[in-house]
Enzyme design. Structure first.
Site, PDB file in Angstrom:
ATOM      1  CE  LYS A  54      -3.941  -2.418   0.696  1.00  0.00           C
ATOM      2  NZ  LYS A  54      -3.333  -3.793   0.811  1.00  0.00           N
ATOM      3  CE  LYS A  67      -6.978   0.920  -0.431  1.00  0.00           C
ATOM      4  NZ  LYS A  67      -6.502   0.590  -1.732  1.00  0.00           N
ATOM      5  NE  ARG A 113      -7.701  -6.974 -10.036  1.00  0.00           N
ATOM      6  CZ  ARG A 113      -6.729  -6.426  -9.151  1.00  0.00           C
ATOM      7  NH1 ARG A 113      -6.351  -7.571  -8.107  1.00  0.00           N
ATOM      8  NH2 ARG A 113      -6.249  -5.183  -9.024  1.00  0.00           N
ATOM      9  NE  ARG A 116     -14.782  -5.791  -0.769  1.00  0.00           N
ATOM     10  CZ  ARG A 116     -15.048  -6.905   0.332  1.00  0.00           C
ATOM     11  NH1 ARG A 116     -13.874  -7.115   1.074  1.00  0.00           N
ATOM     12  NH2 ARG A 116     -15.988  -7.738   0.327  1.00  0.00           N
ATOM     13  CG  ASP A 125      -3.708  -3.839  -8.016  1.00  0.00           C
ATOM     14  OD1 ASP A 125      -3.370  -4.591  -8.716  1.00  0.00           O
ATOM     15  OD2 ASP A 125      -3.772  -4.066  -6.872  1.00  0.00           O
ATOM     16  CD  GLU A 150      -3.743  -2.505  -2.849  1.00  0.00           C
ATOM     17  OE1 GLU A 150      -3.114  -3.696  -2.894  1.00  0.00           O
ATOM     18  OE2 GLU A 150      -4.633  -2.441  -2.268  1.00  0.00           O
ATOM     19  CG  ASN A 195      -0.599  -5.926  -5.110  1.00  0.00           C
ATOM     20  OD1 ASN A 195      -0.975  -6.265  -4.105  1.00  0.00           O
ATOM     21  ND2 ASN A 195      -1.130  -5.101  -6.091  1.00  0.00           N
TER      22      ASN A 195
END
Length: 316
Positions: A125, A160, A225, A233, A273, A281, A283
């Site tokens: 994050k 978050k 997604r 989400r 992301d 983000e 990752n």
């Protein structure tokens, strides 16, 4: 080449979608030998080298018994051609301790991917904060007052935890501030825990795009997604629908810039992301979506990754 995958228990793998499984399958197809263990199996005794109790396995190509294993062995990490750290978050104290053990193994000659120091220095994050030109308004704080100030400024926000994955613990608060106090109490535990707050991006309706970057180069297809029903989400673990699509020129430029900076730091695989044009983000612990992209587009992401892995080992 002998490969060691440090991951969650093999018995919990969902092989129809698991990215670590797809890496193993491609590696075995090329003749590489595979072993697996969890972080809890790694140990270091004074005067010795970092070792692990590992499970040598062979993939069977059948479900549900998708692997066969030999007797467990205690091996030095430096004796593997590469060690792939694929443990899922949470990015907690135990994860950090594991990176320290893996970094010691590196000093002894092990080749760890992604590099332990890079994993530790790029929490998923927080890592976006290095790239203000690519992100939307974002705040990291323990302060309830700061969160309320950010909400008053932006009206529609996402909150978050810093150590979650798969969409866990993500909340949206609209202009009416309904339940904001309770959400803050839940996430920051009276000021004990840091929270990330971001302006809500309505482009999420078109999907939270996972862009894979392998050795600094973006994969030519992404997985959007898309949230379903009343869910905010898009994470697949939260019921999002994964739709593969060609990467846009804008996203390729963003991913190339970030990949060019992060690959030399030891991050062979990154999952970026992006919502709309904003990075949300970065990752680096166990990026996923290999199989979804491969199945929908024919782009062989596992092969691209193992190609990069073999090149990285050869460079040493």
């Amino acid at each position: 080449m002998n490969l060691l995958f440090i991951a969650d228990p093999l018995e919990h793998f969902k092989t129809y979608k698991d990215t670590t499984f797809s890496m193993m399958r491609e590696a075995q197809r090329r003749g590489h030998r595979i072993a697996a263990c969890g972080p809890q199996d790694v140990h270091w005794q004074s005067g010795g080298v970092v070792r692990a109790r590992v499970r040598p396995i062979t993939l069977t190509g059948k479900a549900p018994d998708w692997f066969a294993e030999e007797a467990a062995q205690d091996m030095a990490l430096k004796d593997f051609g590469a060690v792939l750290m694929r443990k899922d978050p949470p990015f907690d104290a135990e994860y950090i301790y594991a990176t320290h053990l893996l970094e010691q193994a590196e000093r002894e000659g092990a080749h760890v991917i992604n590099r332990p120091a890079a994993l530790r220095n790029h929490p998923e994050k927080l890592a976006v904060m290095e790239w203000p030109q690519f992100i939307g308004p974002t705040l990291v704080t323990r302060s309830e007052d700061e969160i309320r100030r950010f909400h008053a400024e932006h009206q529609d926000i996402i909150l978050k935890p810093l150590d979650g994955m798969g969409g866990m613990g993500i909340f949206r608060v609209k202009a009416d501030a309904l339940n904001l106090g309770s959400i803050i109490e839940t996430l920051n535990a009276g000021g004990a825990t840091s929270v990330m707050v971001q302006r809500f991006l309505p482009e999420i309706a078109a999907g939270d795009k996972r862009i894979l970057i392998i050795d600094g180069t973006p994969v030519p297809f992404v997985l959007a997604r898309i949230p379903q029903g009343t869910e905010v989400r898009g994470n697949l673990a939260a019921g999002g629908l994964g739709v593969a699509q060609p990467i846009t020129d804008s996203d390729r430029a963003t991913a190339s810039a970030i990949g060019a900076a992060l690959a030399p730091r030891g991050l062979l695989l990154i999952g970026l992301d992006i919502i709309g044009t904003h990075v949300t983000e970065i990752n680096v612990t166990s990026p996923t979506c290999f199989q979804e992209i491969h199945e929908q587009t024919g782009c062989d992401v596992p092969a691209l990754f193992v190609n990069a892995l073999e090149r990285a080992v050869a460079r040493r």
